[in-house]
Design a protein around this motif. Structure first.
Motif, PDB file in Angstrom:
ATOM      1  N   ASP A  46     -11.642  10.911   9.230  1.00 13.50           N
ATOM      2  CA  ASP A  46     -11.635   9.922   8.150  1.00 13.50           C
ATOM      3  C   ASP A  46     -10.236   9.359   7.947  1.00 13.50           C
ATOM      4  OD1 ASP A  46     -14.218  10.834   7.910  1.00 13.50           O
ATOM      5  OD2 ASP A  46     -13.916  11.811   5.966  1.00 13.50           O
ATOM      6  N   ALA A  47     -10.156   8.094   7.616  1.00 16.88           N
ATOM      7  CA  ALA A  47      -8.855   7.469   7.347  1.00 16.88           C
ATOM      8  C   ALA A  47      -9.053   6.108   6.709  1.00 16.88           C
ATOM      9  CB  ALA A  47      -8.039   7.324   8.634  1.00 16.88           C
ATOM     10  N   ILE A  48      -8.010   5.655   6.040  1.00 12.32           N
ATOM     11  CA  ILE A  48      -7.930   4.281   5.530  1.00 12.32           C
ATOM     12  C   ILE A  48      -6.644   3.675   6.059  1.00 12.32           C
ATOM     13  CG2 ILE A  48      -7.711   2.827   3.478  1.00 12.32           C
ATOM     14  CD1 ILE A  48      -9.192   5.040   1.946  1.00 12.32           C
ATOM     15  N   ALA A  49      -6.719   2.444   6.518  1.00 16.30           N
ATOM     16  CA  ALA A  49      -5.533   1.751   7.014  1.00 16.30           C
ATOM     17  C   ALA A  49      -5.570   0.305   6.553  1.00 16.30           C
ATOM     18  CB  ALA A  49      -5.470   1.814   8.538  1.00 16.30           C
ATOM     19  N   ALA A  50      -4.406  -0.271   6.371  1.00 21.26           N
ATOM     20  CA  ALA A  50      -4.325  -1.672   5.953  1.00 21.26           C
ATOM     21  C   ALA A  50      -3.040  -2.277   6.490  1.00 21.26           C
ATOM     22  CB  ALA A  50      -4.367  -1.783   4.432  1.00 21.26           C
ATOM     23  N   ALA A  51      -3.077  -3.582   6.711  1.00 21.15           N
ATOM     24  CA  ALA A  51      -1.883  -4.298   7.168  1.00 21.15           C
ATOM     25  C   ALA A  51      -2.050  -5.773   6.833  1.00 21.15           C
ATOM     26  CB  ALA A  51      -1.665  -4.112   8.667  1.00 21.15           C
ATOM     27  N   VAL A  52      -0.933  -6.442   6.683  1.00 21.19           N
ATOM     28  CA  VAL A  52      -0.930  -7.877   6.405  1.00 21.19           C
ATOM     29  C   VAL A  52      -0.620  -8.645   7.677  1.00 21.19           C
ATOM     30  CG1 VAL A  52       0.303  -9.736   5.199  1.00 21.19           C
ATOM     31  CG2 VAL A  52      -0.294  -7.622   3.983  1.00 21.19           C
ATOM     32  N   ASN A 109       4.949  -3.372   2.497  1.00 14.80           N
ATOM     33  CA  ASN A 109       5.521  -3.449   3.849  1.00 14.80           C
ATOM     34  C   ASN A 109       5.753  -4.895   4.277  1.00 14.80           C
ATOM     35  OD1 ASN A 109       5.369  -0.672   3.998  1.00 14.80           O
ATOM     36  ND2 ASN A 109       3.564  -0.638   5.309  1.00 14.80           N
ATOM     37  N   ALA A 110       4.868  -5.789   3.827  1.00  4.16           N
ATOM     38  CA  ALA A 110       4.985  -7.199   4.185  1.00  4.16           C
ATOM     39  C   ALA A 110       5.824  -7.994   3.190  1.00  4.16           C
ATOM     40  CB  ALA A 110       3.595  -7.826   4.295  1.00  4.16           C
ATOM     41  N   GLY A 111       6.188  -7.359   2.069  1.00  6.83           N
ATOM     42  CA  GLY A 111       6.962  -8.047   1.049  1.00  6.83           C
ATOM     43  C   GLY A 111       6.181  -9.128   0.325  1.00  6.83           C
ATOM     44  N   LEU A 112       4.865  -8.883   0.134  1.00  5.21           N
ATOM     45  CA  LEU A 112       4.021  -9.886  -0.502  1.00  5.21           C
ATOM     46  C   LEU A 112       3.259  -9.273  -1.675  1.00  5.21           C
ATOM     47  CD1 LEU A 112       2.413 -11.604   2.633  1.00  5.21           C
ATOM     48  CD2 LEU A 112       4.156 -12.584   1.124  1.00  5.21           C
ATOM     49  N   PRO A 113       3.066 -10.036  -2.759  1.00  4.27           N
ATOM     50  CA  PRO A 113       2.213  -9.587  -3.865  1.00  4.27           C
ATOM     51  C   PRO A 113       0.762  -9.952  -3.556  1.00  4.27           C
ATOM     52  CG  PRO A 113       3.191 -11.677  -4.434  1.00  4.27           C
ATOM     53  CD  PRO A 113       3.746 -11.304  -3.073  1.00  4.27           C
ATOM     54  N   PRO A 114      -0.201  -9.369  -4.268  1.00  2.00           N
ATOM     55  CA  PRO A 114      -1.611  -9.712  -4.045  1.00  2.00           C
ATOM     56  C   PRO A 114      -1.901 -11.204  -4.160  1.00  2.00           C
ATOM     57  CG  PRO A 114      -1.439  -7.761  -5.430  1.00  2.00           C
ATOM     58  CD  PRO A 114      -0.050  -8.294  -5.277  1.00  2.00           C
ATOM     59  N   ALA A 115      -1.193 -11.897  -5.053  1.00  2.00           N
ATOM     60  CA  ALA A 115      -1.469 -13.315  -5.289  1.00  2.00           C
ATOM     61  C   ALA A 115      -1.164 -14.193  -4.083  1.00  2.00           C
ATOM     62  CB  ALA A 115      -0.672 -13.813  -6.494  1.00  2.00           C
ATOM     63  N   GLU A 116      -0.418 -13.677  -3.114  1.00  2.00           N
ATOM     64  CA  GLU A 116      -0.099 -14.474  -1.927  1.00  2.00           C
ATOM     65  C   GLU A 116      -1.013 -14.163  -0.748  1.00  2.00           C
ATOM     66  OE1 GLU A 116       3.760 -15.580  -0.712  1.00  2.00           O
ATOM     67  OE2 GLU A 116       4.692 -14.960  -2.591  1.00  2.00           O
ATOM     68  N   VAL A 127      -3.532  -0.264   0.216  1.00  2.00           N
ATOM     69  CA  VAL A 127      -3.337  -1.706   0.107  1.00  2.00           C
ATOM     70  C   VAL A 127      -1.979  -2.018  -0.517  1.00  2.00           C
ATOM     71  CG1 VAL A 127      -4.129  -3.762  -1.128  1.00  2.00           C
ATOM     72  CG2 VAL A 127      -5.770  -2.316   0.100  1.00  2.00           C
ATOM     73  N   GLU A 128      -1.647  -1.304  -1.568  1.00  2.00           N
ATOM     74  CA  GLU A 128      -0.345  -1.518  -2.218  1.00  2.00           C
ATOM     75  C   GLU A 128       0.799  -1.310  -1.241  1.00  2.00           C
ATOM     76  OE1 GLU A 128       2.169   0.009  -6.162  1.00  2.00           O
ATOM     77  OE2 GLU A 128       0.400   1.116  -5.481  1.00  2.00           O
ATOM     78  N   GLN A 129       0.711  -0.269  -0.420  1.00  2.00           N
ATOM     79  CA  GLN A 129       1.778  -0.002   0.538  1.00  2.00           C
ATOM     80  C   GLN A 129       1.821  -1.067   1.630  1.00  2.00           C
ATOM     81  OE1 GLN A 129       4.215   2.574   0.431  1.00  2.00           O
ATOM     82  NE2 GLN A 129       5.028   1.085   1.887  1.00  2.00           N
ATOM     83  N   ALA A 130       0.657  -1.507   2.109  1.00  2.00           N
ATOM     84  CA  ALA A 130       0.628  -2.553   3.134  1.00  2.00           C
ATOM     85  C   ALA A 130       1.255  -3.844   2.616  1.00  2.00           C
ATOM     86  CB  ALA A 130      -0.809  -2.797   3.583  1.00  2.00           C
ATOM     87  N   LEU A 131       0.953  -4.202   1.367  1.00  2.00           N
ATOM     88  CA  LEU A 131       1.548  -5.392   0.781  1.00  2.00           C
ATOM     89  C   LEU A 131       3.060  -5.233   0.637  1.00  2.00           C
ATOM     90  CD1 LEU A 131      -1.103  -6.146  -1.995  1.00  2.00           C
ATOM     91  CD2 LEU A 131      -0.750  -7.439   0.111  1.00  2.00           C
ATOM     92  N   LEU A 142       1.580  -9.579  12.555  1.00  2.00           N
ATOM     93  CA  LEU A 142       0.953  -8.371  12.021  1.00  2.00           C
ATOM     94  C   LEU A 142       2.059  -7.422  11.595  1.00  2.00           C
ATOM     95  CD1 LEU A 142      -1.527  -6.572  11.501  1.00  2.00           C
ATOM     96  CD2 LEU A 142      -1.472  -5.937  13.931  1.00  2.00           C
ATOM     97  N   CYS A 143       2.191  -7.229  10.284  1.00  2.00           N
ATOM     98  CA  CYS A 143       3.274  -6.432   9.728  1.00  2.00           C
ATOM     99  C   CYS A 143       2.944  -4.933   9.776  1.00  2.00           C
ATOM    100  CB  CYS A 143       3.545  -6.869   8.293  1.00  2.00           C
ATOM    101  SG  CYS A 143       3.993  -8.622   8.123  1.00  2.00           S
ATOM    102  N   ARG A 144       3.894  -4.123   9.356  1.00  2.00           N
ATOM    103  CA  ARG A 144       3.749  -2.675   9.425  1.00  2.00           C
ATOM    104  C   ARG A 144       2.505  -2.203   8.672  1.00  2.00           C
ATOM    105  NH1 ARG A 144       7.294   1.829   9.829  1.00  2.00           N
ATOM    106  NH2 ARG A 144       9.100   0.437   9.896  1.00  2.00           N
ATOM    107  N   PRO A 145       1.625  -1.469   9.338  1.00  2.00           N
ATOM    108  CA  PRO A 145       0.438  -0.961   8.654  1.00  2.00           C
ATOM    109  C   PRO A 145       0.772   0.198   7.718  1.00  2.00           C
ATOM    110  CG  PRO A 145       0.085  -1.126  11.036  1.00  2.00           C
ATOM    111  CD  PRO A 145       1.557  -1.266  10.793  1.00  2.00           C
ATOM    112  N   ALA A 146      -0.087   0.379   6.730  1.00  2.00           N
ATOM    113  CA  ALA A 146      -0.074   1.569   5.887  1.00  2.00           C
ATOM    114  C   ALA A 146      -1.327   2.365   6.221  1.00  2.00           C
ATOM    115  CB  ALA A 146      -0.077   1.180   4.412  1.00  2.00           C
TER     116      ALA A 146
END
Length: 374
Positions: free
Chosen positions: A190-196, A90-97, A84-88, A4-8
């Protein structure tokens, strides 16, 4: 092990302070027979500031369930992409992966789920698996991580994006004057969070075991009454006491793995309120200071439902106290009463560069006309 990588995390720009909340409680309910109790309960939450998607004057106005849900969709589509862009990143991954998206929320409803919109508009592959979770409330953050973990174990080498989108302010019910509802008016934010969750490599929380526990005969302790005006939050006064029943489940899961749940290096748990953290500390035999990240989320943002565990984990990342091999627990609590638990250890990805072309070699890409630019 999946990591679980760094959340945004992002919170809206409109701020409500504790003083604002107390003033509104007195102004809106001056003749409430339990007003003194309500005020004291709100003070005891430990919440100092909350963030909401609309100005307070708009939040206090109820335009109807349909309009509120339209606001939910509008605000989600406006705010989720950047997180979502920041979470990706943080993980060093593009959406396609990304091979699957777990989307959790209990404050709005869409069908198809917002994962469909994300795939269409945010550059994910058209064969990305969709895993929406809508009815686990605050426990859904822990459940999302558990299901992402399960997916990566079932499909080695894959990556899963977890997204929590909670606009609790859109559930404000001006006509509901029960003590539990008035307390929730001063507790939730309220909040939004994402992580890979990365199937290979990655720096962060290496997921090693997950589990769940339902406290029997408590399904009406945390619930929604769905009415013409929308979701009415029901909160039983016995809820904080469930930590006495859930703490043994945390001990048992750790013991099966050969770990002592009272002697872990870090704890990332759902901050439903200070009493829950205090009781969990007591029944786990853990210094209350070990829940500092969860308490900070509660103080700064309030109870942000399923996003709490991701924000608390973000704070652990930012603190810089992690070290390789540090053992930790992540747990979300919510309706049921349900605990969603994950054990793991800290790991640092020592690879300098990701292997080029991995996604193209391992997974077929959809036709070009079905892809969106990233």
């Amino acid at each position: 092990m999946p990591v679980l990588c760094r959340p945004a995390v992002a919170v809206p720009e409109h701020v409500v302070t504790l003083d604002d909340t107390l003033e509104l409680a007195v102004e809106l309910h001056p003749d409430h027979e339990q007003l003194d109790l309500v005020v004291q309960l709100i003070r005891n939450t430990g919440v100092r500031t909350r963030h909401i998607v609309q100005p307070i004057e708009d939040t206090l106005h109820h335009p109807g369930f349909e309009t509120r849900n339209l606001i939910y969709v509008r605000e989600a589509k406006a705010r989720v992409p950047a997180v979502v862009e920041q979470a990706l990143a943080n993980a060093g991954l593009p959406p396609a992966e990304i091979d699957a998206i777990v989307f959790v929320s209990c404050t709005g409803f869409t069908m198809p789920p917002l994962t469909s919109w994300m795939i269409n508009d945010l550059g994910f592959r058209c064969d990305t698996r969709q895993i929406p979770i809508a009815q686990l409330g605050c426990a859904a953050g822990g459940a999302a991580i558990g299901r992402a973990h399960d997916f990566c174990l079932a499909h080695p080498g894959t990556n899963v994006l977890v997204v929590a989108c909670e606009f609790c302010s859109l559930c404000y019910q001006p006509s509901d004057t029960t003590v539990g509802n008035l307390l929730s008016n001063g507790l939730f934010g309220d909040a939004i969070a994402a992580a890979v969750v990365a199937g290979e490599g990655g720096t962060g929380f290496s997921l090693e075991r997950n589990g769940t526990r339902l406290v029997l005969d408590t399904e009406d302790w945390i619930a929604y009454a769905v009415k013409d005006t929308g979701f009415h939050f029901l909160l039983d006064k016995r809820v904080p006491g469930t930590m006495e029943q859930l703490a043994p489940a945390l001990h048992d899961m750790a013991a099966r793995y050969g770990w002592d749940c009272s002697a872990l290096d870090f704890y990332i748990v759902h901050a439903g309120g200070p009493r829950i953290l205090d009781d969990l500390s007591r029944f786990l035999g853990v210094d209350p200071a070990r829940f500092a990240y969860s308490r900070a989320t509660l103080t700064d943002y309030g109870n942000i439902a399923s996003a709490v565990v991701l924000d608390a984990l973000r704070r652990y990342f930012d603190d810089g106290a992690a070290f390789d091999g540090a053992r930790g627990l992540l747990a979300g609590f919510g309706p049921g009463i349900t605990a969603e638990m994950t054990l793991g250890s800290w790991t640092t990805d020592t690879r300098s560069e990701p292997e080029p072309g991995r996604a193209e070699r391992q997974r077929p890409r959809p036709p070009a006309h079905m892809m969106r630019a990233t």
